[in-house]
Design a protein around this motif. Structure first.
Motif, PDB file in Angstrom:
ATOM      1  N   ASN A   1     -11.451  -7.203   5.408  1.00 61.40           N
ATOM      2  CA  ASN A   1     -12.031  -6.786   6.684  1.00 61.40           C
ATOM      3  C   ASN A   1     -13.441  -7.354   6.832  1.00 61.40           C
ATOM      4  O   ASN A   1     -14.172  -7.493   5.854  1.00 61.40           O
ATOM      5  CB  ASN A   1     -12.097  -5.258   6.780  1.00 61.40           C
ATOM      6  CG  ASN A   1     -10.749  -4.648   7.117  1.00 61.40           C
ATOM      7  OD1 ASN A   1      -9.985  -5.201   7.885  1.00 61.40           O
ATOM      8  ND2 ASN A   1     -10.471  -3.492   6.534  1.00 61.40           N
TER       9      ASN A   1
ATOM     10  N   GLU B   1     -15.835   2.628   5.003  1.00 64.43           N
ATOM     11  CA  GLU B   1     -14.539   3.241   5.287  1.00 64.43           C
ATOM     12  C   GLU B   1     -13.418   2.215   5.111  1.00 64.43           C
ATOM     13  O   GLU B   1     -12.335   2.532   4.616  1.00 64.43           O
ATOM     14  CB  GLU B   1     -14.511   3.812   6.707  1.00 64.43           C
ATOM     15  CG  GLU B   1     -15.514   4.927   6.953  1.00 64.43           C
ATOM     16  CD  GLU B   1     -16.919   4.411   7.229  1.00 64.43           C
ATOM     17  OE1 GLU B   1     -17.089   3.183   7.330  1.00 64.43           O
ATOM     18  OE2 GLU B   1     -17.832   5.233   7.347  1.00 64.43           O
ATOM     19  N   ASP B   2     -13.679   0.971   5.513  1.00 63.13           N
ATOM     20  CA  ASP B   2     -12.677  -0.083   5.385  1.00 63.13           C
ATOM     21  C   ASP B   2     -12.471  -0.489   3.930  1.00 63.13           C
ATOM     22  O   ASP B   2     -11.418  -1.013   3.568  1.00 63.13           O
ATOM     23  CB  ASP B   2     -13.102  -1.320   6.189  1.00 63.13           C
ATOM     24  CG  ASP B   2     -13.096  -1.053   7.688  1.00 63.13           C
ATOM     25  OD1 ASP B   2     -12.358  -0.154   8.122  1.00 63.13           O
ATOM     26  OD2 ASP B   2     -13.836  -1.740   8.414  1.00 63.13           O
TER      27      ASP B   2
ATOM     28  N   ARG C   1      -9.352   1.067   2.183  1.00 63.60           N
ATOM     29  CA  ARG C   1      -8.082   0.419   2.524  1.00 63.60           C
ATOM     30  C   ARG C   1      -7.950  -0.915   1.797  1.00 63.60           C
ATOM     31  O   ARG C   1      -6.879  -1.262   1.290  1.00 63.60           O
ATOM     32  CB  ARG C   1      -8.008   0.219   4.037  1.00 63.60           C
ATOM     33  CG  ARG C   1      -6.855  -0.654   4.521  1.00 63.60           C
ATOM     34  CD  ARG C   1      -5.513  -0.012   4.307  1.00 63.60           C
ATOM     35  NE  ARG C   1      -4.445  -0.857   4.828  1.00 63.60           N
ATOM     36  CZ  ARG C   1      -3.153  -0.613   4.669  1.00 63.60           C
ATOM     37  NH1 ARG C   1      -2.762   0.473   4.004  1.00 63.60           N
ATOM     38  NH2 ARG C   1      -2.235  -1.418   5.158  1.00 63.60           N
ATOM     39  N   THR C   2      -9.032  -1.677   1.735  1.00 62.28           N
ATOM     40  CA  THR C   2      -9.011  -2.961   1.042  1.00 62.28           C
ATOM     41  C   THR C   2      -8.669  -2.773  -0.430  1.00 62.28           C
ATOM     42  O   THR C   2      -7.874  -3.519  -1.003  1.00 62.28           O
ATOM     43  CB  THR C   2     -10.383  -3.660   1.175  1.00 62.28           C
ATOM     44  OG1 THR C   2     -10.690  -3.817   2.553  1.00 62.28           O
ATOM     45  CG2 THR C   2     -10.367  -5.024   0.512  1.00 62.28           C
TER      46      THR C   2
ATOM     47  N   GLU D   1      -7.005  -0.278  -1.721  1.00 67.89           N
ATOM     48  CA  GLU D   1      -5.615   0.178  -1.798  1.00 67.89           C
ATOM     49  C   GLU D   1      -4.648  -1.004  -1.806  1.00 67.89           C
ATOM     50  O   GLU D   1      -3.670  -1.022  -2.559  1.00 67.89           O
ATOM     51  CB  GLU D   1      -5.304   1.088  -0.606  1.00 67.89           C
ATOM     52  CG  GLU D   1      -3.990   1.819  -0.692  1.00 67.89           C
ATOM     53  CD  GLU D   1      -3.989   2.944  -1.700  1.00 67.89           C
ATOM     54  OE1 GLU D   1      -2.949   3.127  -2.354  1.00 67.89           O
ATOM     55  OE2 GLU D   1      -5.025   3.617  -1.861  1.00 67.89           O
ATOM     56  N   VAL D   2      -4.923  -1.992  -0.974  1.00 68.03           N
ATOM     57  CA  VAL D   2      -4.044  -3.153  -0.857  1.00 68.03           C
ATOM     58  C   VAL D   2      -4.289  -4.168  -1.975  1.00 68.03           C
ATOM     59  O   VAL D   2      -3.351  -4.622  -2.645  1.00 68.03           O
ATOM     60  CB  VAL D   2      -4.228  -3.831   0.522  1.00 68.03           C
ATOM     61  CG1 VAL D   2      -3.466  -5.152   0.583  1.00 68.03           C
ATOM     62  CG2 VAL D   2      -3.768  -2.902   1.633  1.00 68.03           C
TER      63      VAL D   2
ATOM     64  N   ALA E   1       0.819  -1.215   0.000  1.00 69.94           N
ATOM     65  CA  ALA E   1       0.000   0.000   0.000  1.00 69.94           C
ATOM     66  C   ALA E   1       0.852   1.265   0.000  1.00 69.94           C
ATOM     67  O   ALA E   1       0.310   2.361  -0.138  1.00 69.94           O
ATOM     68  CB  ALA E   1      -0.937   0.010   1.205  1.00 69.94           C
TER      69      ALA E   1
END
Length: 226
Positions: free
Chosen positions: A86, A95-96, A99-100, A102-103, A59
């Protein structure tokens, strides 16, 4: 072969390292926090110098660049395995999802871009992006899992674009689903032992030809609908 594997500290990534080392290949393993990758580190000495471990947070562009700088020589195979999921992954937890994404979606692209010079130096290099059946739009009959499904569907599209862009250079790019596997992410109810899934992935990767580039396969070799 010289193989680079991300997310190699546990589950499918760790088993990929084990099986490639067992057959005599050299592996450069990328993990987000090497100091906590005890099981992976235990494989270094028995490998006789064929396993190297470096930090790689997919990330973070700076981390990926530093990881690429630590990889020496031609790379025959890149396996973008690092990923996350997540839970809960529903409409109330968007919101999570960022991030998911992005990775799982952008991370493999960062790593591939950084390692392209090394892949280009190998003859008939391959890129295997570990996706999921949950990334198949065709197969979504249960809903939910928004962040994870969206991130893997995006990875699938990115892989298809990479296949087209790199086809002329002889680099094969595919998307692979390991199935529902007995890992920390898959859980104990999963039907497939990790060793079985990884053995299938290795066999499939070995058989890949330029005609397969841009395809989506399950670990048993079956084609998966996008």
């Amino acid at each position: 072969m010289k193989i680079v594997i991300t997310g190699a500290n546990r589950g499918i990534g760790l088993e990929l390292v084990r099986q490639y080392l067992a057959r005599g290949d050299s592996v450069h393993a990328g993990v987000r926090t090497p100091e906590s990758a005890g099981e992976l580190a235990a494989l270094v000495e028995p490998s006789g110098g064929r396993l190297r471990i470096s930090a790689c947070d997919v990330a973070l562009e700076t981390s990926v660049r530093a990881f690429a700088d630590s990889v020496n020589g031609p790379v025959d195979l890149l396996i973008n395995n690092a990923g996350m999921r997540n839970r809960p992954d529903d409409l109330d937890q968007l919101e999570d999802a960022a991030r998911t994404f992005e990775v799982n979606a952008l991370g493999p692209l960062r790593v591939t871009r950084a390692l392209l010079p090394m892949l280009r130096r190998a003859r008939g290099a391959k890129i295997a992006n570990i996706s999921s059946g949950l990334g198949s739009i065709h197969d979504n009959t249960t809903g939910g899992a928004y962040g994870y499904r969206m991130s893997k569907a995006a990875l699938n599209m990115a892989s298809r674009s990479l296949a087209q862009d790199l086809r002329g250079e002889g680099i094969v790019t595919v998307v692979l689903s390991p199935g529902w596997v007995q890992t920390d992410m898959g859980g104990t109810d999963a039907p497939t032992p990790v060793a079985e899934s990884v053995a299938g992935l290795l066999s499939l990767i070995d058989r890949l030809t330029p005609e397969d580039s841009g395809s989506f396969f399950g670990f048993r070799g079956e084609r998966i609908a996008w």
